[in-house]
Design an enzyme around this catalytic site. Structure first.
Site, PDB file in Angstrom:
ATOM      1  N   ARG A  58       3.696  91.465  78.908  1.00  0.00           N
ATOM      2  CA  ARG A  58       4.478  92.674  78.618  1.00  0.00           C
ATOM      3  C   ARG A  58       5.245  93.183  79.826  1.00  0.00           C
ATOM      4  O   ARG A  58       6.119  94.038  79.681  1.00  0.00           O
ATOM      5  CB  ARG A  58       3.559  93.746  78.016  1.00  0.00           C
ATOM      6  CG  ARG A  58       3.197  93.403  76.578  1.00  0.00           C
ATOM      7  CD  ARG A  58       2.191  94.359  76.022  1.00  0.00           C
ATOM      8  NE  ARG A  58       0.834  93.901  76.171  1.00  0.00           N
ATOM      9  CZ  ARG A  58      -0.195  94.699  76.387  1.00  0.00           C
ATOM     10  NH1 ARG A  58      -0.022  95.997  76.500  1.00  0.00           N
ATOM     11  NH2 ARG A  58      -1.410  94.205  76.474  1.00  0.00           N
ATOM     12  N   GLU A  95      -9.194  95.737  81.264  1.00  0.00           N
ATOM     13  CA  GLU A  95      -9.970  96.635  80.399  1.00  0.00           C
ATOM     14  C   GLU A  95     -10.806  95.859  79.389  1.00  0.00           C
ATOM     15  O   GLU A  95     -11.913  96.250  79.071  1.00  0.00           O
ATOM     16  CB  GLU A  95      -9.046  97.642  79.677  1.00  0.00           C
ATOM     17  CG  GLU A  95      -9.832  98.751  78.987  1.00  0.00           C
ATOM     18  CD  GLU A  95      -8.979  99.692  78.148  1.00  0.00           C
ATOM     19  OE1 GLU A  95      -7.767  99.478  78.004  1.00  0.00           O
ATOM     20  OE2 GLU A  95      -9.566 100.653  77.589  1.00  0.00           O
TER      21      GLU A  95
HETATM   22  O1  LIG Z   1      -5.013  97.623  84.300  1.00  0.00           O
HETATM   23  P1  LIG Z   1      -5.711  96.503  83.547  1.00  0.00           P
HETATM   24  O2  LIG Z   1      -7.054  96.899  83.037  1.00  0.00           O
HETATM   25  O3  LIG Z   1      -5.716  95.248  84.333  1.00  0.00           O
HETATM   26  O4  LIG Z   1      -4.864  96.231  82.222  1.00  0.00           O
HETATM   27  C1  LIG Z   1      -3.460  96.201  82.172  1.00  0.00           C
HETATM   28  C2  LIG Z   1      -2.942  94.876  81.681  1.00  0.00           C
HETATM   29  O5  LIG Z   1      -3.414  94.607  80.367  1.00  0.00           O
HETATM   30  C3  LIG Z   1      -2.312  94.244  79.544  1.00  0.00           C
HETATM   31  O6  LIG Z   1      -2.036  92.877  79.577  1.00  0.00           O
HETATM   32  P2  LIG Z   1      -2.887  91.745  78.810  1.00  0.00           P
HETATM   33  O7  LIG Z   1      -3.755  91.056  79.819  1.00  0.00           O
HETATM   34  O8  LIG Z   1      -3.511  92.330  77.598  1.00  0.00           O
HETATM   35  O9  LIG Z   1      -1.804  90.669  78.433  1.00  0.00           O
HETATM   36  P3  LIG Z   1      -0.435  90.694  77.560  1.00  0.00           P
HETATM   37  O10 LIG Z   1       0.563  91.515  78.370  1.00  0.00           O
HETATM   38  O11 LIG Z   1      -0.060  89.273  77.509  1.00  0.00           O
HETATM   39  O12 LIG Z   1      -0.714  91.324  76.227  1.00  0.00           O
HETATM   40  C4  LIG Z   1      -1.160  95.020  80.143  1.00  0.00           C
HETATM   41  O13 LIG Z   1       0.093  94.484  79.758  1.00  0.00           O
HETATM   42  C5  LIG Z   1      -1.427  94.900  81.607  1.00  0.00           C
HETATM   43  O14 LIG Z   1      -0.909  93.686  82.154  1.00  0.00           O
HETATM   44  N1  LIG Z   2      -5.605 100.203  76.007  1.00  0.00           N
HETATM   45  C1  LIG Z   2      -4.621  99.359  76.299  1.00  0.00           C
HETATM   46  N2  LIG Z   2      -3.487  99.312  75.558  1.00  0.00           N
HETATM   47  C2  LIG Z   2      -2.490  98.447  75.863  1.00  0.00           C
HETATM   48  N3  LIG Z   2      -2.546  97.604  76.875  1.00  0.00           N
HETATM   49  C3  LIG Z   2      -3.645  97.599  77.641  1.00  0.00           C
HETATM   50  N4  LIG Z   2      -3.991  96.866  78.714  1.00  0.00           N
HETATM   51  C4  LIG Z   2      -5.223  97.245  79.104  1.00  0.00           C
HETATM   52  N5  LIG Z   2      -5.693  98.222  78.327  1.00  0.00           N
HETATM   53  C5  LIG Z   2      -4.723  98.457  77.391  1.00  0.00           C
END
Ligand SMILES: O=P(O)(O)OC[C@H]1O[C@H](OP(=O)(O)OP(=O)(O)O)[C@H](O)[C@@H]1O
Ligand SMILES: Nc1ncnc2[nH]cnc12
Length: 170
Positions: A58, A95
């Site tokens: 993202r 998370e």
């Molecule tokens: O602060 P944190 O606890 O590390 O979480 C934040 C990350 O989680 C999500 O990505 P995700 O790993 O879900 O991958 P995606 O973007 O491919 O959906 C979001 O886009 C951040 O990169």
């Molecule tokens: N609650 C949340 N929603 C969307 N993206 C996330 N990445 C980590 N935690 C998330």
């Protein structure tokens, strides 16, 4: 513009107990998309930037748009095994899981001034791993900016010493 109107909260995704912040309504709306891009640039306050680093997946939505506006290059950070050339990697927790992130070894040159961008700052595990990758290659992290921040998960505690900015706080 009230950007909160364009964030959809999806309960129990991707796991029970997680309230997922879905940015796709914001991406779908031309005014919100343009406004959010402009507002992210304003968070940076005209600082000079050589590279924008965005993380899979993202961080890839706004990262290249910001790079284009800043006359900077865009460098992707991807999950393990996706980048084809020589990489360096970092393990991280987020998370709802853990994973490995990689960057191309020639993605950052020594002394590059770098903007780190992602959609969500949650626990900060992802962003802090990305900062470590950039610094291992000799880059300087000028700011980490996010569309939204989940303040109750204290992501900023993992980013002490870095400038952190977000458009929306939950
Ligand atoms: O602060 P944190 O606890 O590390 O979480 C934040 C990350 O989680 C999500 O990505 P995700 O790993 O879900 O991958 P995606 O973007 O491919 O959906 C979001 O886009 C951040 O990169
Ligand atoms: N609650 C949340 N929603 C969307 N993206 C996330 N990445 C980590 N935690 C998330």
């Amino acid at each position: 513009m009230n950007y909160f109107d364009f964030i959809r909260e999806v309960p129990d995704f991707p796991r029970k107990g997680i309230s997922f912040k879905d940015i796709t309504p914001l991406l779908q709306n031309p005014k919100a998309l343009q406004g959010a891009k402009k507002a992210l640039l304003e968070l940076l306050k005209d600082k000079q930037i050589d590279k924008v680093v965005g993380m899979e997946s993202r961080g890839f939505f706004f990262g290249p748009m910001l790079a284009e506006q800043l006359n900077a290059g865009f460098v992707p950070v991807r999950k393990k095994g996706k980048l084809p050339y020589s990489t360096i990697s970092e393990n991280y927790d987020l998370e709802y899981g853990q994973d490995v992130l990689e960057i191309h070894a020639d993605g950052i040159q020594k002394g590059d001034r770098v903007l780190v961008h992602d959609d969500v700052l949650a626990t900060g595990g992802t962003a802090s791993a990305v900062c470590r990758l950039i610094e291992r290659l000799g880059g300087e992290v000028v700011q980490c900016n996010f569309l939204l921040e989940l303040q109750f998960l204290s992501g900023r505690d993992k980013l002490i010493g870095y400038e952190v900015a977000s458009l929306m706080q939950y």
